[in-house]
Design a protein around this motif. Structure first.
Motif, PDB file in Angstrom:
ATOM      1  N   ASN A 169      -4.293   3.676   6.952  1.00  0.00           N
ATOM      2  CA  ASN A 169      -4.231   2.264   6.581  1.00  0.00           C
ATOM      3  C   ASN A 169      -3.266   2.030   5.429  1.00  0.00           C
ATOM      4  O   ASN A 169      -3.059   2.878   4.568  1.00  0.00           O
ATOM      5  CB  ASN A 169      -5.612   1.689   6.274  1.00  0.00           C
ATOM      6  CG  ASN A 169      -6.239   2.183   4.999  1.00  0.00           C
ATOM      7  OD1 ASN A 169      -6.924   3.200   5.008  1.00  0.00           O
ATOM      8  ND2 ASN A 169      -6.040   1.467   3.897  1.00  0.00           N
ATOM      9  N   ILE A 170      -2.663   0.856   5.477  1.00  0.00           N
ATOM     10  CA  ILE A 170      -1.705   0.428   4.455  1.00  0.00           C
ATOM     11  C   ILE A 170      -2.460   0.039   3.195  1.00  0.00           C
ATOM     12  O   ILE A 170      -3.514  -0.602   3.253  1.00  0.00           O
ATOM     13  CB  ILE A 170      -0.887  -0.781   4.969  1.00  0.00           C
ATOM     14  CG1 ILE A 170      -0.121  -0.411   6.240  1.00  0.00           C
ATOM     15  CG2 ILE A 170       0.060  -1.316   3.895  1.00  0.00           C
ATOM     16  CD1 ILE A 170       0.890   0.680   6.067  1.00  0.00           C
ATOM     17  N   GLY A 171      -1.930   0.401   2.028  1.00  0.00           N
ATOM     18  CA  GLY A 171      -2.500  -0.002   0.752  1.00  0.00           C
ATOM     19  C   GLY A 171      -1.650  -1.059   0.065  1.00  0.00           C
ATOM     20  O   GLY A 171      -0.551  -1.401   0.526  1.00  0.00           O
ATOM     21  N   ASP A 172      -2.157  -1.567  -1.046  1.00  0.00           N
ATOM     22  CA  ASP A 172      -1.476  -2.657  -1.755  1.00  0.00           C
ATOM     23  C   ASP A 172      -0.059  -2.290  -2.177  1.00  0.00           C
ATOM     24  O   ASP A 172       0.855  -3.122  -2.119  1.00  0.00           O
ATOM     25  CB  ASP A 172      -2.279  -3.040  -3.008  1.00  0.00           C
ATOM     26  CG  ASP A 172      -3.573  -3.755  -2.679  1.00  0.00           C
ATOM     27  OD1 ASP A 172      -3.721  -4.244  -1.539  1.00  0.00           O
ATOM     28  OD2 ASP A 172      -4.448  -3.833  -3.560  1.00  0.00           O
ATOM     29  N   THR A 173       0.134  -1.053  -2.645  1.00  0.00           N
ATOM     30  CA  THR A 173       1.455  -0.675  -3.136  1.00  0.00           C
ATOM     31  C   THR A 173       2.484  -0.694  -2.012  1.00  0.00           C
ATOM     32  O   THR A 173       3.621  -1.144  -2.204  1.00  0.00           O
ATOM     33  CB  THR A 173       1.408   0.719  -3.797  1.00  0.00           C
ATOM     34  OG1 THR A 173       0.469   0.688  -4.873  1.00  0.00           O
ATOM     35  CG2 THR A 173       2.765   1.107  -4.353  1.00  0.00           C
ATOM     36  N   PHE A 174       2.090  -0.253  -0.816  1.00  0.00           N
ATOM     37  CA  PHE A 174       3.049  -0.331   0.291  1.00  0.00           C
ATOM     38  C   PHE A 174       3.213  -1.767   0.776  1.00  0.00           C
ATOM     39  O   PHE A 174       4.286  -2.139   1.253  1.00  0.00           O
ATOM     40  CB  PHE A 174       2.649   0.575   1.457  1.00  0.00           C
ATOM     41  CG  PHE A 174       3.783   0.793   2.427  1.00  0.00           C
ATOM     42  CD1 PHE A 174       4.686   1.808   2.211  1.00  0.00           C
ATOM     43  CD2 PHE A 174       3.970  -0.041   3.519  1.00  0.00           C
ATOM     44  CE1 PHE A 174       5.761   1.998   3.065  1.00  0.00           C
ATOM     45  CE2 PHE A 174       5.029   0.130   4.388  1.00  0.00           C
ATOM     46  CZ  PHE A 174       5.942   1.153   4.156  1.00  0.00           C
ATOM     47  N   MET A 175       2.190  -2.582   0.668  1.00  0.00           N
ATOM     48  CA  MET A 175       2.353  -3.991   1.003  1.00  0.00           C
ATOM     49  C   MET A 175       3.433  -4.609   0.118  1.00  0.00           C
ATOM     50  O   MET A 175       4.259  -5.405   0.588  1.00  0.00           O
ATOM     51  CB  MET A 175       1.033  -4.749   0.847  1.00  0.00           C
ATOM     52  CG  MET A 175       1.128  -6.215   1.253  1.00  0.00           C
ATOM     53  SD  MET A 175      -0.471  -7.023   1.536  1.00  0.00           S
ATOM     54  CE  MET A 175      -1.143  -7.029  -0.128  1.00  0.00           C
ATOM     55  N   ALA A 176       3.461  -4.219  -1.157  1.00  0.00           N
ATOM     56  CA  ALA A 176       4.515  -4.701  -2.050  1.00  0.00           C
ATOM     57  C   ALA A 176       5.867  -4.132  -1.643  1.00  0.00           C
ATOM     58  O   ALA A 176       6.887  -4.843  -1.668  1.00  0.00           O
ATOM     59  CB  ALA A 176       4.185  -4.336  -3.494  1.00  0.00           C
ATOM     60  N   LEU A 177       5.912  -2.854  -1.264  1.00  0.00           N
ATOM     61  CA  LEU A 177       7.173  -2.247  -0.828  1.00  0.00           C
ATOM     62  C   LEU A 177       7.724  -2.915   0.430  1.00  0.00           C
ATOM     63  O   LEU A 177       8.931  -2.954   0.644  1.00  0.00           O
ATOM     64  CB  LEU A 177       6.958  -0.756  -0.555  1.00  0.00           C
ATOM     65  CG  LEU A 177       6.933   0.174  -1.771  1.00  0.00           C
ATOM     66  CD1 LEU A 177       6.465   1.566  -1.349  1.00  0.00           C
ATOM     67  CD2 LEU A 177       8.306   0.244  -2.432  1.00  0.00           C
ATOM     68  N   SER A 178       6.842  -3.434   1.269  1.00  0.00           N
ATOM     69  CA  SER A 178       7.275  -4.118   2.490  1.00  0.00           C
ATOM     70  C   SER A 178       7.488  -5.611   2.255  1.00  0.00           C
ATOM     71  O   SER A 178       7.749  -6.351   3.210  1.00  0.00           O
ATOM     72  CB  SER A 178       6.243  -3.918   3.606  1.00  0.00           C
ATOM     73  OG  SER A 178       5.063  -4.671   3.354  1.00  0.00           O
ATOM     74  N   ASN A 179       7.363  -6.039   1.016  1.00  0.00           N
ATOM     75  CA  ASN A 179       7.476  -7.459   0.648  1.00  0.00           C
ATOM     76  C   ASN A 179       6.469  -8.317   1.410  1.00  0.00           C
ATOM     77  O   ASN A 179       6.753  -9.435   1.827  1.00  0.00           O
ATOM     78  CB  ASN A 179       8.898  -7.984   0.890  1.00  0.00           C
ATOM     79  CG  ASN A 179       9.172  -9.273   0.119  1.00  0.00           C
ATOM     80  OD1 ASN A 179       8.611  -9.496  -0.957  1.00  0.00           O
ATOM     81  ND2 ASN A 179      10.000 -10.145   0.671  1.00  0.00           N
ATOM     82  N   GLY A 180       5.274  -7.759   1.598  1.00  0.00           N
ATOM     83  CA  GLY A 180       4.196  -8.512   2.217  1.00  0.00           C
ATOM     84  C   GLY A 180       4.214  -8.540   3.728  1.00  0.00           C
ATOM     85  O   GLY A 180       3.340  -9.155   4.345  1.00  0.00           O
ATOM     86  N   ARG A 181       5.167  -7.865   4.355  1.00  0.00           N
ATOM     87  CA  ARG A 181       5.242  -7.908   5.824  1.00  0.00           C
ATOM     88  C   ARG A 181       4.162  -7.048   6.466  1.00  0.00           C
ATOM     89  O   ARG A 181       3.666  -7.382   7.549  1.00  0.00           O
ATOM     90  CB  ARG A 181       6.624  -7.456   6.282  1.00  0.00           C
ATOM     91  CG  ARG A 181       7.727  -8.341   5.708  1.00  0.00           C
ATOM     92  CD  ARG A 181       8.992  -8.238   6.500  1.00  0.00           C
ATOM     93  NE  ARG A 181      10.090  -8.940   5.850  1.00  0.00           N
ATOM     94  CZ  ARG A 181      11.228  -9.247   6.447  1.00  0.00           C
ATOM     95  NH1 ARG A 181      11.405  -8.918   7.715  1.00  0.00           N
ATOM     96  NH2 ARG A 181      12.191  -9.875   5.792  1.00  0.00           N
TER      97      ARG A 181
END
Length: 428
Positions: free
Chosen positions: A299-311
């Motif tokens: 599962n994706i975590g918050d830090t990668f959500m930021a790295l993906s710019n919320g995508r």
């Protein structure tokens, strides 16, 4: 592996029902002038659980949640000619809820089994023995018995043991006291007799780090930034390994093993035992992900959500417990190097997709969750707001340069700034 034979020969003790005198500090009527002690060997038999573990009516678990059918991605196919399908499935899942499973991952089943056996052995030891590894206030690693030292309500019905991991480059082995970092942790904290545990979890973390880099290739292709972008970003990492143990609870409909939260880390690689209990909040309802012994849940975590710019989405999830069988899981939390700046690649930022989150470092977000905020479904939003309110620039060292650079907070889209509220009641 010789180390596995060594551990497999060790007997695992079985907990016994408590005597009356044992219930004073851990039972439902303990003296509230004394700190609550979560002793699973005793509380697992209580029919009246302490009020600190009872969750509000609107957050109590649904024990029979409908199954969430997440994509099952064959990593062997991803490395072959059928990679397009794997890339598509991962992208669709991560845009919707951030969960999928991987099979044919290359991790030795014997190693996974030994890692689970070590969990059984450690958490069935007497509480006094486990407390030798007690987690200190403000730290993210060590033994925690339901986080009773950090929080006073909505406590999770679980025990954890967490420790840090960093990969060792072949040309510059990062040893502590002449030993790999995980081995050193077990010997230093629990003694020489736990060296076999350290060897197992060092090998397990090495395998998880390698697996996470392959998954980063998959995610990079899914986002259209290339196979190597995120792999290179996480080649060096300061990650966390956590062993989770959920004892039986005689009132499983009143409590939660882990409260609703999004992982603040980048990527979670979870291996569940056969018991089950993971639930994900999708389409306004809780859905379960049943365990598969041959698969890892990703599962994706918050830090990668930021790295993906919320995508890609970091999705709300929790764990429920049952009244009969202990549940255990192995969670590897991939994290960037502590001072590496987290920001999305330029290809993911445009007029239709403005920056959603400010630049930050993993060390800052980790410190925020350990000292200022109980991780929940709004952790990244609360952290971003806190950053913007408390600083205008952050000094970090970038990987491209040995010099110190200043990262200035960038403009954030107006939709992010509206209506931010700090919510409570999540978990780690």
């Amino acid at each position: 592996m010789a180390i596995m034979d060594c551990i497999s020969s060790a007997p695992i003790p079985s907990p016994s029902p408590p005597s009356k005198k044992d219930e004073d500090c851990s039972g439902p009527h303990h003296n509230h002038d004394q700190p609550l002690i979560f002793d699973a060997a005793r509380l697992r038999y209580e029919t009246n659980i302490p009020v600190q573990f009872i969750w509000p009516e609107e957050e109590k678990p649904s024990l029979k949640a409908e199954e969430l059918l997440v994509p099952l991605i064959d990593l062997q196919c991803f490395l072959g000619e059928s990679s397009d399908e794997a890339v598509r499935l991962a992208g669709e899942a991560c845009r919707k809820h951030g969960f999928f499973q991987v099979i044919n991952h290359g991790v030795d089943a014997r190693l996974i089994n030994e890692a689970h056996r070590c969990v059984d052995y450690f958490f069935t030891m007497p509480l006094t023995e486990k407390m030798r590894a007690q987690r200190k206030p403000g730290e993210s690693c060590g033994y925690a018995s339901s986080f009773t030292g950090r929080f006073s309500s909505k406590l999770p019905w679980k025990e954890t043991l967490s420790f840090q991991y960093s990969p060792s480059p072949q040309d510059d082995l990062q040893f502590h006291n002449g030993r790999p970092v995980v081995e050193d942790y077990f010997i230093n904290v629990l003694g020489d007799s736990f060296h076999p545990f350290g060897v197992v979890y060092q090998q397990y973390c090495d395998a998880m780090s390698s697996l996470s880099l392959r998954i980063m290739e998959l995610l990079g292709l899914s986002l259209g930034v290339g196979r190597m972008h995120f792999r290179d970003f996480f080649q060096g990492n300061d990650s966390i390994m956590r062993l989770n143990y959920y004892p039986p609870c005689q009132k499983p409909d009143l409590t939660l093993g882990t409260g609703p939260h999004c992982d603040p880390t980048s990527l979670t690689i979870l291996h569940q035992d056969s018991v089950g209990g993971l639930q994900v909040f999708v389409d306004d309802e809780w859905r379960s992900i049943s365990p598969r012994t041959d698969a890892f849940v990703i599962n994706i975590g918050d830090t990668f959500m930021a790295l993906s710019n919320g995508r890609f989405k970091s999705c709300l999830h929790r764990a429920v417990v049952n009244n009969e069988t202990p549940r255990k899981s192995l969670a590897f939390f991939l994290c960037p190097e502590m001072e590496k700046v987290v920001n999305p690649p330029s290809r993911l930022v445009d007029g239709q997709h403005p920056r959603k989150y400010p630049d930050f470092t993993w060390s800052a977000l980790l410190d925020f969750t350990q000292k200022h905020y109980r991780a929940d479904m709004k952790t990244l939003d609360a952290f971003s707001k806190w950053l913007l309110e408390n600083q205008t620039s952050t000094t970090t060292t970038t990987p491209e340069s040995a010099t110190t650079a200043t990262t200035t907070a960038i403009p954030i889209s107006s939709s992010f700034c509206r209506g931010l509220q700090k919510t409570t009641g999540g978990n780690e």
